[in-house]
Design a protein around this motif. Structure first.
Motif, short mmCIF file in Angstrom:
data_model
loop_
_atom_site.label_atom_id
_atom_site.label_comp_id
_atom_site.label_asym_id
_atom_site.label_seq_id
_atom_site.Cartn_x
_atom_site.Cartn_y
_atom_site.Cartn_z
N SER A 205 25.44 40.44 36.80
CA SER A 205 25.71 40.81 38.19
C SER A 205 27.08 41.46 38.29
N ARG A 206 27.26 42.27 39.34
CA ARG A 206 28.56 42.89 39.59
C ARG A 206 29.61 41.83 39.89
N ALA A 207 29.16 40.64 40.33
CA ALA A 207 30.09 39.57 40.68
C ALA A 207 30.93 39.14 39.49
N ALA A 208 30.47 39.43 38.26
CA ALA A 208 31.26 39.08 37.09
C ALA A 208 32.68 39.66 37.18
N PHE A 209 32.80 40.84 37.77
CA PHE A 209 34.11 41.48 37.85
C PHE A 209 35.03 40.79 38.85
N LYS A 210 34.46 40.07 39.81
CA LYS A 210 35.31 39.30 40.73
C LYS A 210 36.06 38.23 39.95
N LEU A 211 35.34 37.52 39.07
CA LEU A 211 36.01 36.50 38.28
C LEU A 211 36.97 37.11 37.28
N ILE A 212 36.61 38.22 36.67
CA ILE A 212 37.52 38.89 35.74
C ILE A 212 38.83 39.23 36.45
N GLU A 213 38.72 39.78 37.65
CA GLU A 213 39.92 40.18 38.40
C GLU A 213 40.73 38.97 38.85
N LEU A 214 40.06 37.91 39.26
CA LEU A 214 40.78 36.69 39.65
C LEU A 214 41.48 36.07 38.44
N ASP A 215 40.81 36.06 37.29
CA ASP A 215 41.41 35.48 36.10
C ASP A 215 42.56 36.32 35.58
N ASP A 216 42.43 37.63 35.66
CA ASP A 216 43.53 38.50 35.24
C ASP A 216 44.78 38.25 36.10
N ARG A 217 44.56 37.94 37.37
CA ARG A 217 45.69 37.73 38.29
C ARG A 217 46.28 36.33 38.16
N PHE A 218 45.43 35.30 38.07
CA PHE A 218 45.90 33.92 38.15
C PHE A 218 45.88 33.17 36.81
N ARG A 219 45.36 33.79 35.74
CA ARG A 219 45.32 33.15 34.42
C ARG A 219 44.64 31.78 34.52
N LEU A 220 43.40 31.78 34.92
CA LEU A 220 42.67 30.55 35.19
C LEU A 220 41.97 29.97 33.97
N ILE A 221 41.43 30.85 33.11
CA ILE A 221 40.59 30.40 32.00
C ILE A 221 41.36 30.52 30.69
N ARG A 222 41.81 29.39 30.19
CA ARG A 222 42.52 29.40 28.91
C ARG A 222 41.53 29.18 27.77
N LYS A 223 41.94 29.54 26.59
CA LYS A 223 41.11 29.32 25.41
C LYS A 223 40.85 27.82 25.23
N GLY A 224 39.60 27.47 24.96
CA GLY A 224 39.24 26.08 24.75
C GLY A 224 39.02 25.29 26.02
N ALA A 225 39.03 25.96 27.16
CA ALA A 225 38.91 25.25 28.44
C ALA A 225 37.50 24.71 28.67
N ARG A 226 37.46 23.64 29.47
CA ARG A 226 36.20 23.12 29.99
C ARG A 226 36.02 23.69 31.39
N VAL A 227 34.93 24.42 31.60
CA VAL A 227 34.71 25.13 32.86
C VAL A 227 33.38 24.71 33.46
N LEU A 228 33.40 24.36 34.74
CA LEU A 228 32.19 24.03 35.49
C LEU A 228 31.96 25.14 36.51
N ASP A 229 30.82 25.82 36.39
CA ASP A 229 30.47 26.96 37.25
C ASP A 229 29.37 26.54 38.21
N LEU A 230 29.71 26.39 39.48
CA LEU A 230 28.76 25.95 40.50
C LEU A 230 28.12 27.15 41.18
N GLY A 231 26.81 27.11 41.35
CA GLY A 231 26.10 28.27 41.88
C GLY A 231 26.06 29.36 40.83
N ALA A 232 25.71 28.99 39.60
CA ALA A 232 25.88 29.88 38.45
C ALA A 232 24.90 31.04 38.41
N ALA A 233 23.68 30.87 38.91
CA ALA A 233 22.67 31.92 38.80
C ALA A 233 23.12 33.21 39.50
#
Length: 231
Positions: free
Chosen positions: A53-81
């Motif tokens: 989905s195009r929504a993937a780029f929303k997370l990419i842009e948020l992560d680029d700005r806020f550095r949210l996803i570090r290597k080795g992180a445990r991530v829970l994605d709600l409403g994943a579909a």
């Protein structure tokens, strides 16, 4: 459909513009939506990069700005579909990361992630997600939005209720210092949610990534520096 070429921005080759012809069974609004969708650069980029989905780029842009996803992180994605955010989380968390997606709707498997189908407000589903993470989450994501009924006040309350459900789960599963990202919509009914977040996180900010359509009322709450028990 008719296609015509035009120069892409920055002179990087040529971009095809798709013109959608009206059909007897399609109303004009649907035709306009389809044409906008087909010509959306984020839709085209998602297809080129294999995102669902195009929504993937929303997370990419948020992560680029806020550095949210570090290597080795445990991530829970709600409403994943359908899995666009999950794909990005897997990429950025890397081989040592753990990504668990939950949605009431089915989704095709995402390599490197565990996908669970169920209602996140169901305690059993929440426990399955926690077990799949194998420990407390470093990041909880929610790009969820409920089905709308067309009544603005009712729709907004349903959106806020879903966001609050995501927040409550995040408060229960986050590790100290963790982060929470949640889609909300402009309006006043999320004040209580924001007050709760400010008690439990060192920083709470709003962000509208460029991939979010300008005409959309959606924005994202980005809360970082989780403090168990609150301030």
């Amino acid at each position: 459909m008719a296609r015509r070429g035009r120069g892409a921005a920055g002179g990087a080759g040529r971009k095809l513009t798709v013109t959608v012809r009206s059909a007897r069974r399609r109303d004009p609004a649907s035709t306009r939506w389809l044409q906008r969708h087909l010509n959306d650069p984020y839709v085209q980029a998602a297809k080129a990069r294999g995102y669902r989905s195009r929504a993937a780029f929303k997370l990419i842009e948020l992560d680029d700005r806020f550095r949210l996803i570090r290597k080795g992180a445990r991530v829970l994605d709600l409403g994943a579909a359908p899995g666009g955010w999950t794909q990005v989380a897997v990429e950025r968390a890397g081989a040592g990361g753990t990504v668990v997606g939950v949605d009431i709707l089915p989704a095709a498997p995402v390599p490197g992630a565990t996908l669970l189908q169920g209602d996140l407000t169901d305690a059993e589903v929440a426990q399955r997600a926690i077990a799949a993470l194998g420990g407390r989450a470093d990041l909880v994501l929610s790009d969820m939005a409920p089905n709308t009924v067309g009544h603005a006040a009712t729709d907004h309350l349903r959106i806020v209720a879903l966001a609050e459900a995501a927040m409550e789960l995040a408060l229960a599963v986050l590790a100290p210092g963790g982060a929470f990202v949640c889609k909300v919509f402009q309006g006043g009914s999320e004040r209580g949610m924001l007050a709760t977040l400010k008690r439990h996180f060192a920083s709470v900010r709003h962000a509208k990534p460029p991939a979010s359509r300008k005409e959309s009322a959606e924005t994202y709450v980005v809360a970082t520096g989780f403090r168990p028990g609150g301030a």
